[in-house]
Structures are given as C-alpha cells and as structure tokens.
Motif scaffolding. Structure first.
Motif, PDB file in Angstrom:
ATOM      1  N   PHE A 566       0.847  -1.199   0.000  1.00  0.00           N
ATOM      2  CA  PHE A 566       0.000   0.000   0.000  1.00  0.00           C
ATOM      3  C   PHE A 566       0.885   1.254   0.000  1.00  0.00           C
ATOM      4  CE2 PHE A 566      -2.101   3.437   2.272  1.00  0.00           C
ATOM      5  CZ  PHE A 566      -3.418   3.412   1.833  1.00  0.00           C
ATOM      6  N   ALA A 567       1.815   1.302   0.940  1.00  0.00           N
ATOM      7  CA  ALA A 567       2.706   2.460   1.030  1.00  0.00           C
ATOM      8  C   ALA A 567       3.565   2.595  -0.223  1.00  0.00           C
ATOM      9  CB  ALA A 567       3.588   2.331   2.276  1.00  0.00           C
ATOM     10  N   LYS A 568       4.042   1.462  -0.741  1.00  0.00           N
ATOM     11  CA  LYS A 568       4.890   1.488  -1.936  1.00  0.00           C
ATOM     12  C   LYS A 568       4.134   2.052  -3.134  1.00  0.00           C
ATOM     13  CE  LYS A 568       7.926  -1.509  -4.687  1.00  0.00           C
ATOM     14  NZ  LYS A 568       8.419  -2.886  -4.895  1.00  0.00           N
ATOM     15  N   MET A 569       2.849   1.670  -3.289  1.00  0.00           N
ATOM     16  CA  MET A 569       2.041   2.216  -4.386  1.00  0.00           C
ATOM     17  C   MET A 569       1.968   3.741  -4.322  1.00  0.00           C
ATOM     18  SD  MET A 569      -1.312  -0.240  -4.783  1.00  0.00           S
ATOM     19  CE  MET A 569      -1.981   0.758  -6.137  1.00  0.00           C
ATOM     20  N   ALA A 570       1.965   4.263  -3.071  1.00  0.00           N
ATOM     21  CA  ALA A 570       1.868   5.708  -2.881  1.00  0.00           C
ATOM     22  C   ALA A 570       3.234   6.385  -2.891  1.00  0.00           C
ATOM     23  CB  ALA A 570       1.158   6.004  -1.563  1.00  0.00           C
ATOM     24  N   GLY A 571       4.298   5.578  -3.116  1.00  0.00           N
ATOM     25  CA  GLY A 571       5.638   6.152  -3.214  1.00  0.00           C
ATOM     26  C   GLY A 571       6.380   6.257  -1.896  1.00  0.00           C
ATOM     27  N   VAL A 572       5.992   5.438  -0.908  1.00  0.00           N
ATOM     28  CA  VAL A 572       6.606   5.513   0.426  1.00  0.00           C
ATOM     29  C   VAL A 572       7.164   4.148   0.818  1.00  0.00           C
ATOM     30  CG1 VAL A 572       6.224   6.079   2.857  1.00  0.00           C
ATOM     31  CG2 VAL A 572       4.933   7.301   1.089  1.00  0.00           C
ATOM     32  N   ASP A 573       8.360   4.141   1.400  1.00  0.00           N
ATOM     33  CA  ASP A 573       8.989   2.905   1.871  1.00  0.00           C
ATOM     34  C   ASP A 573       8.864   2.841   3.397  1.00  0.00           C
ATOM     35  OD1 ASP A 573      10.519   0.710   2.464  1.00  0.00           O
ATOM     36  OD2 ASP A 573      12.411   1.542   1.729  1.00  0.00           O
ATOM     37  N   ILE A 574       8.101   1.859   3.919  1.00  0.00           N
ATOM     38  CA  ILE A 574       7.965   1.731   5.369  1.00  0.00           C
ATOM     39  C   ILE A 574       8.703   0.502   5.902  1.00  0.00           C
ATOM     40  CG2 ILE A 574       5.795   3.007   5.528  1.00  0.00           C
ATOM     41  CD1 ILE A 574       4.345   0.260   5.661  1.00  0.00           C
ATOM     42  N   THR A 575       9.636  -0.014   5.109  1.00  0.00           N
ATOM     43  CA  THR A 575      10.393  -1.190   5.557  1.00  0.00           C
ATOM     44  C   THR A 575      11.581  -0.797   6.430  1.00  0.00           C
ATOM     45  OG1 THR A 575      11.790  -1.195   3.576  1.00  0.00           O
ATOM     46  CG2 THR A 575       9.740  -2.487   3.488  1.00  0.00           C
ATOM     47  N   THR A 576      11.887   0.509   6.510  1.00  0.00           N
ATOM     48  CA  THR A 576      12.992   0.992   7.351  1.00  0.00           C
ATOM     49  C   THR A 576      12.479   2.088   8.287  1.00  0.00           C
ATOM     50  OG1 THR A 576      13.685   2.820   5.914  1.00  0.00           O
ATOM     51  CG2 THR A 576      14.520   0.618   5.371  1.00  0.00           C
ATOM     52  N   ASP A 577      13.375   2.625   9.112  1.00  0.00           N
ATOM     53  CA  ASP A 577      13.025   3.708  10.044  1.00  0.00           C
ATOM     54  C   ASP A 577      12.872   5.060   9.341  1.00  0.00           C
ATOM     55  OD1 ASP A 577      13.455   1.745  11.881  1.00  0.00           O
ATOM     56  OD2 ASP A 577      15.201   2.666  12.834  1.00  0.00           O
ATOM     57  N   ALA A 578      13.346   5.168   8.118  1.00  0.00           N
ATOM     58  CA  ALA A 578      13.535   6.477   7.475  1.00  0.00           C
ATOM     59  C   ALA A 578      12.262   7.315   7.421  1.00  0.00           C
ATOM     60  CB  ALA A 578      14.101   6.289   6.072  1.00  0.00           C
ATOM     61  N   ALA A 579      11.151   6.737   6.978  1.00  0.00           N
ATOM     62  CA  ALA A 579       9.911   7.516   6.833  1.00  0.00           C
ATOM     63  C   ALA A 579       9.443   8.049   8.174  1.00  0.00           C
ATOM     64  CB  ALA A 579       8.825   6.647   6.191  1.00  0.00           C
ATOM     65  N   LEU A 580       9.518   7.244   9.225  1.00  0.00           N
ATOM     66  CA  LEU A 580       9.077   7.675  10.551  1.00  0.00           C
ATOM     67  C   LEU A 580       9.990   8.760  11.116  1.00  0.00           C
ATOM     68  CD1 LEU A 580       7.294   7.537  13.017  1.00  0.00           C
ATOM     69  CD2 LEU A 580       8.519   5.474  13.749  1.00  0.00           C
ATOM     70  N   ILE A 581      11.288   8.569  10.972  1.00  0.00           N
ATOM     71  CA  ILE A 581      12.226   9.582  11.476  1.00  0.00           C
ATOM     72  C   ILE A 581      12.043  10.903  10.741  1.00  0.00           C
ATOM     73  CG2 ILE A 581      14.672  10.208  11.567  1.00  0.00           C
ATOM     74  CD1 ILE A 581      15.256   7.265  12.241  1.00  0.00           C
ATOM     75  N   ASP A 582      11.833  10.845   9.431  1.00  0.00           N
ATOM     76  CA  ASP A 582      11.604  12.067   8.654  1.00  0.00           C
ATOM     77  C   ASP A 582      10.321  12.756   9.106  1.00  0.00           C
ATOM     78  OD1 ASP A 582      12.345  13.719   6.123  1.00  0.00           O
ATOM     79  OD2 ASP A 582      10.218  13.249   5.852  1.00  0.00           O
ATOM     80  N   THR A 583       9.294  11.977   9.403  1.00  0.00           N
ATOM     81  CA  THR A 583       8.027  12.552   9.869  1.00  0.00           C
ATOM     82  C   THR A 583       8.198  13.218  11.229  1.00  0.00           C
ATOM     83  OG1 THR A 583       6.749  10.915   8.625  1.00  0.00           O
ATOM     84  CG2 THR A 583       5.625  12.026  10.428  1.00  0.00           C
ATOM     85  N   ILE A 584       8.943  12.595  12.121  1.00  0.00           N
ATOM     86  CA  ILE A 584       9.201  13.198  13.436  1.00  0.00           C
ATOM     87  C   ILE A 584       9.969  14.505  13.267  1.00  0.00           C
ATOM     88  CG2 ILE A 584      10.486  12.910  15.596  1.00  0.00           C
ATOM     89  CD1 ILE A 584       9.762   9.894  15.424  1.00  0.00           C
ATOM     90  N   GLU A 585      10.937  14.523  12.352  1.00  0.00           N
ATOM     91  CA  GLU A 585      11.688  15.759  12.086  1.00  0.00           C
ATOM     92  C   GLU A 585      10.785  16.836  11.491  1.00  0.00           C
ATOM     93  OE1 GLU A 585      14.941  14.516   9.646  1.00  0.00           O
ATOM     94  OE2 GLU A 585      16.074  13.646  11.320  1.00  0.00           O
ATOM     95  N   TYR A 586       9.828  16.415  10.662  1.00  0.00           N
ATOM     96  CA  TYR A 586       8.860  17.364  10.091  1.00  0.00           C
ATOM     97  C   TYR A 586       8.034  17.996  11.213  1.00  0.00           C
ATOM     98  CZ  TYR A 586       4.814  19.032   7.400  1.00  0.00           C
ATOM     99  OH  TYR A 586       3.808  19.802   6.860  1.00  0.00           O
TER     100      TYR A 586
END
Length: 599
Positions: A566-586
């Motif tokens: 689902f996330a990949k279809m929308a262009g997001v990778d949730i298999t690593t910490d990166a998306a969550l850490i970027d969101t917290i920084e946002y």
C-alpha cells in the motif's frame, strides 16, 4: 460556555445523519435480517460437506458474498442508530436481536472456511486459479490455516462472538449511559458536565480555573467507575490471550497483528521511536503553550489548550463546506462530488445530545456512502476532524467502486492514512491562502500540532505504549487490576513528558476514556498511518498531479495489497526507520517555526 445537552429527539433533523439510506424503517431492516438467515440456511443445505472442488468453492463464495453484504447493512443500520443514543432502550433491543440472529447465521456458515482450509492442495489450487471475486479471501484462509481449530471449535467460537464483544458493550453502557456527571462550581458559578462536554469543550477551555476544575470533576466521576471499567477491559485482554493460545500463536501480539499483516518489528518501531525521538519536540511545544498562555505551570489538564487563545476562528457548519471543498480540491472532481454529497445527503451527524458516542468515526457500509459521527462545536478544529472522517469516506468509496466486497477491507495499519492526509492537505491550503498573515500561519501550524499530530502521534501513541505494557503482563499470565492500569498509564506519561508537564491527579485514569482498547492493537496504527500520510503529502507538494494519481490508485486498491505494498504504491517505503524519522523531524520543524513566530 457549553449548554446542557439536548435529548436526541430535541435535535433538528438537519444535524443528524440519515440512516434511511440503508433501510427506510426498522421493519425493513428486520426483513433484511430474516433474509440473511434464509440465505445462510440455503448455503448450508447446498454446500455443507460438498466443497470438494474449485467450482463448488467459488460458487459458494459468490453466494456467501451476498450474505456478507446484507449483514454489513443490517449491522451498520442497528449499531449506528444505537451509537447516537445509548439511552434509547428500543434501539438497543433491535441491535441485540439483529446481532444475535446474524451471529447465529455466521456460526451456521463457519463450515465454509473450515472446509476450504481442510481441502486437498490440488482443490485449493484449482479454486485459486478459477476464482473471480474471492482470490484474496482464499489466500487469507490459506495463510490462517496453521492457526485454525476444528470445524466444531470454529463454529463455537463464532457463536460466542457476541459474548466476546460483551465487555466492549458494557464499557460503552458504563461510559455513555450509566455515568451521570454533576455540575461543578468555579468562583460561585455552576457549570454543566458530561463526557462530550468535557472532551469537546472543557479540555480546550480558555479559562484556566474552569478548565482545571472541569478536569478534577471529570476525573472524580471516572474514578467512581474505575473498578467496573478495569473489569470490562480485563475481560477483553484475557479473552484475546485465550484466543491467541487456541490459535497456536507465539504471543497475544502475534495474534492481534496477524490480520494487520505487519511484523512485530513494525509495531515496536512505531512506539519506541516516537517515545524516544518525538518526546523532546512535544515537551518544547508544552513549554511554548505555557509561555503563550501565561500559565503558572504546565499541567496535564492544560495540554489541549490553544497556543493563541484569543485567536480561535469560529466556523459554522455551512462555512465548513467551503473550507472542505476548497481545501481538498487537489483531489479532483470525483472527490469533490463525494464531499458535496456528504453534506447534501446527510452523511454527517453534527449533533450534540445525551447518550451519543464521544469522539468521531466514519462507518462505510458497502456502496451505501458513509456515516460520519462527530459533535460540532464551531471550532476550526472541527473542520479538521470532518476532513479526517471524510478521508475515510473517500477511501471506502474508492474501494467500493473498484473492488468486490471481499477486497473492500484494508489493514488497520494503513486505514488512518487517507483520513490524516486530508488534515494535512487542509493545513497546506490554509497556509497557502493566508501567506502574509503571520498570526494566522502560526495558528495553522499550531492546529497541525494540537490536532493532527497531537491526536495521532501523541494521544493514541501514548495509549499504544500503555497497551503494549498491559499485553506484556497478560502474555505472562499476570492480572491487570485497576491500580496496575493506573500505574502503567502514569508511567508512560512520566516517560514522555518528563519534568515539563505536571501530571495532574486523575491523569492516570485516561486509560478509561478510550474505546480503541477493545479493538486489539489499533491505537498505534494512527501514527503508522500518519507517517505514510505525511510522506505522501510531501510527495504531492513536490510532484503535484502524478503523486495525487498514485494516491488515488492506492486508495482504490483495498485489501488486494498489504501495508508495505500500500505504502509502496503511494511512493513511500515503510520497511525501514527512514519515513518515521523524517516525519518526526517534520513535526519538530513545525514546532520550531511556531517558536520563531511567537512574537
């Protein structure tokens, strides 16, 4: 100041949703209920013991889909009517009759999954190869095969489903029907109090004395029901532990995460990273709230107040329509049509009345539009709440239009992404339309923190952190009495807020207020979904129309994809910490900008 709540029959019709879109009358609903029973007997007679080849399996599932859709309509009709007035005994009676009858029918048809699961490998392969509507349903049955019981046990478990749901029903009754809140007094003036009055009004009250007194009075009444509520919750978690053992799961966590199609690592990551990395940002926000409001101290009872209490735009229901339509225009013409229909066809229950469920939700019976519950208080925050719930409506309209009933459900891990992205898009729209007004921009930024991110990344995440500790104890066979639940919740709050927030007496009872605990591991899904939503919003802001189209295709995918896909279809990778850490920084960046605009 909030007025005493009206009874349901005193509320104008235009403020209520219209459940006649499902059935015109209770009698029509009962007729459909009896049709469900009839279909269940017909399916049993025609197919029980005969699911021996792919054609029989797929023919059976085609007829079973009709049954499932009817139950979807009946269950939504009766439960939605109860949800707006838990004091109406007749509505409760109808809901109980309906639930008992269709659960009996489900038990009667439990042979379907049992026989499919027990079929020889070549039969299942044939069924999968020739399936036209239930391919994913068949895959899910195969996936669950190691955890299935005998046919007799499965039938018994289905028959007992209403018993398993009883603690939640009792919790709702305790909360919405039994609890009667007395008025409280501040400086000689009396103020009315109720569940929704507190959660929708007093938590945001500008007057510090009134707000803190309301918290004390509210907590006092909660404490009167502490042991009852703990017993209801305890029954739920013990039942889940028993079911996990019956299903041969390694832990209650594995059992509850199984249907979400996510790993324990994804679950733990969401809680651990936010507790560690978001806490410093939110403590800073708490300090800004204290400074902006000139408070003597920052207490738990003050966390929901506005950053700029003198700047709280009032919005009527009619005015909200323009905000919603303009703010979500980026989603295209079809989405706009759905939003207009929501207002014109009474999809939304705006009313405040005695016995109505607190908070907000969106129920979406298959291809019948949606039913959105909230309590309108003429705040801009209500516009964000409405945009959120309309996000659910748009999601399930897209699913319903594109998918059959079997493919219409989605994992709870991602189900809040389509709702929370609407809040983010609304905020971006408001910032764009008032570029030169720094006070308004600060207000929008603070609304993003106070509403969207606080609700999903703080309120529900703290619930999830508490819930995880409860389930750890349950997994070890330990009891969870009221005092232990209080201790756990207070410990989570202390860890997150540190010394920046004084934990007002009664804060430990917050676990009593949330119905999500009766829905398995749901609370953490809000932050998981909002992580995806934040990344998609940033992608839309960067790429424009192509990213919007990717998102709309994702919305229509239903349960044909798992959360990672689902996330990949929308262009997001949730298999690593990166998306969550970027969101917290946002989130941290928003708070930093708020600080720069404080003057």
């Amino acid at each position: 100041m909030a007025e005493t709540l009206k009874k349901r029959n005193e509320v104008p019709e235009e403020l209520k949703w219209d459940t006649s879109r499902i059935y015109k009358t209770n009698e029509d609903c009962m007729e459909a209920l009896h049709e469900c029973t009839k279909i269940s007997f017909e399916i049993e007679e025609k197919y029980k013991g005969k699911l021996t080849n792919g054609k029989a399996i797929n023919d059976c599932l085609a007829e079973y889909e009709k049954f499932l859709i009817l139950v979807d309509y009946v269950s939504n009709y009766t439960s939605l009517n109860v949800s707006v007035d838990f004091t109406d005994a007749e509505l409760q009676r109808i809901d109980s009759i309906a639930t008992n009858e269709y659960m009996e029918a489900f038990s009667r048809l439990s042979f379907i999954e049992s026989e499919i699961s027990d079929a020889p490998k070549e039969v299942l392969e044939q069924a999968l190869e020739t399936a036209t509507i239930a391919k994913n349903y068949l895959k899910d049955i195969l996936r669950a095969k190691p955890h299935r019981q005998s046919a007799e046990t499965e039938a018994a478990l289905v028959a007992l489903n209403e018993v398993f749901r009883a603690p939640y029903r009792m919790y709702e009754q305790t909360k919405l029907a039994d609890m009667k809140f007395p008025d409280f007094e501040v400086k000689g003036e009396k103020h009315p109090l109720g569940y929704s009055l507190f959660e929708d009004n007093y938590e945001y009250e500008k007057d510090t004395d009134v707000r803190r007194a309301a918290f004390t009075a509210f907590s006092s009444k909660l404490r009167d029901y502490m042991y009852t509520t703990a017993a209801e919750y305890g029954a739920t978690v013990r039942t889940e532990k028993i079911l996990s053992k019956l299903g041969k799961y390694d832990s209650v966590f594995d059992y509850l995460l199984f249907d979400q199609k996510v790993t324990r690592g994804m679950y733990d990551r969401q809680i651990d990273l936010i507790m560690e990395k978001l806490a410093p940002h939110m403590r800073k926000y708490a300090r800004l709230l204290k400074k902006a409001n000139g408070l003597d101290k920052m207490t738990y009872a003050d966390l929901k107040i506005a950053l700029d209490p003198e700047y709280d735009p009032k919005v009527t229901i009619e005015e909200s329509k323009k905000y919603i339509l303009d703010g979500l225009s980026i989603m295209g013409a079809d989405y706009q049509d759905m939003l207009k229909e929501a207002y014109e066809k009474r999809w939304i229950d705006f009313a405040q009345n005695v016995g109505k469920s607190t908070g907000g939700f969106c129920a979406s019976p298959y291809r019948k539009g949606s039913f959105i519950l909230l309590s309108w208080n003429e705040r801009m925050s209500d516009v964000f709440t409405l945009a959120h719930e309309l996000g659910h409506a748009g999601h399930f309209k897209a699913c319903g239009d594109a998918q059959n009933y079997y493919n219409n459900n989605v994992s709870t891990y991602v189900v809040e992404a389509p709702s929370t992205i609407n809040e983010l898009l609304m905020a971006e729209y408001l910032k764009e339309t008032n570029k030169d007004d720094k006070r308004f921009r600060r207000w929008v930024l603070s609304a993003q923190i106070a509403n969207t991110y606080y609700h999903n990344f703080v309120t529900h995440l703290l619930e999830a952190a508490y819930q995880r500790e409860v389930y750890k104890l349950v997994d070890q066979g330990e009891a969870v009495p009221a005092e232990k639940l209080n201790e756990i919740f207070r410990g989570v709050l202390e860890k997150f807020w540190g010394e920046d927030v004084e934990l007002t007496e009664g804060c430990e009872l917050t676990w009593m207020r949330q119905p999500h605990y009766y829905m398995g591991l749901y609370s953490y899904c809000y932050s998981a979904s909002l992580t995806i939503a934040t990344q998609v919003m940033k992608r839309i802001r960067s790429l424009g129309a192509p990213a919007v189209e990717d998102w709309k295709k994702t919305l229509a995918a239903g349960s044909t994809v798992d959360p990672i896909e689902f996330a990949k279809m929308a262009g997001v990778d949730i298999t690593t910490d990166a998306a969550l850490i970027d969101t917290i920084e946002y989130i941290g960046g928003i708070i930093d900008e708020i600080e720069s605009l404080m003057d």
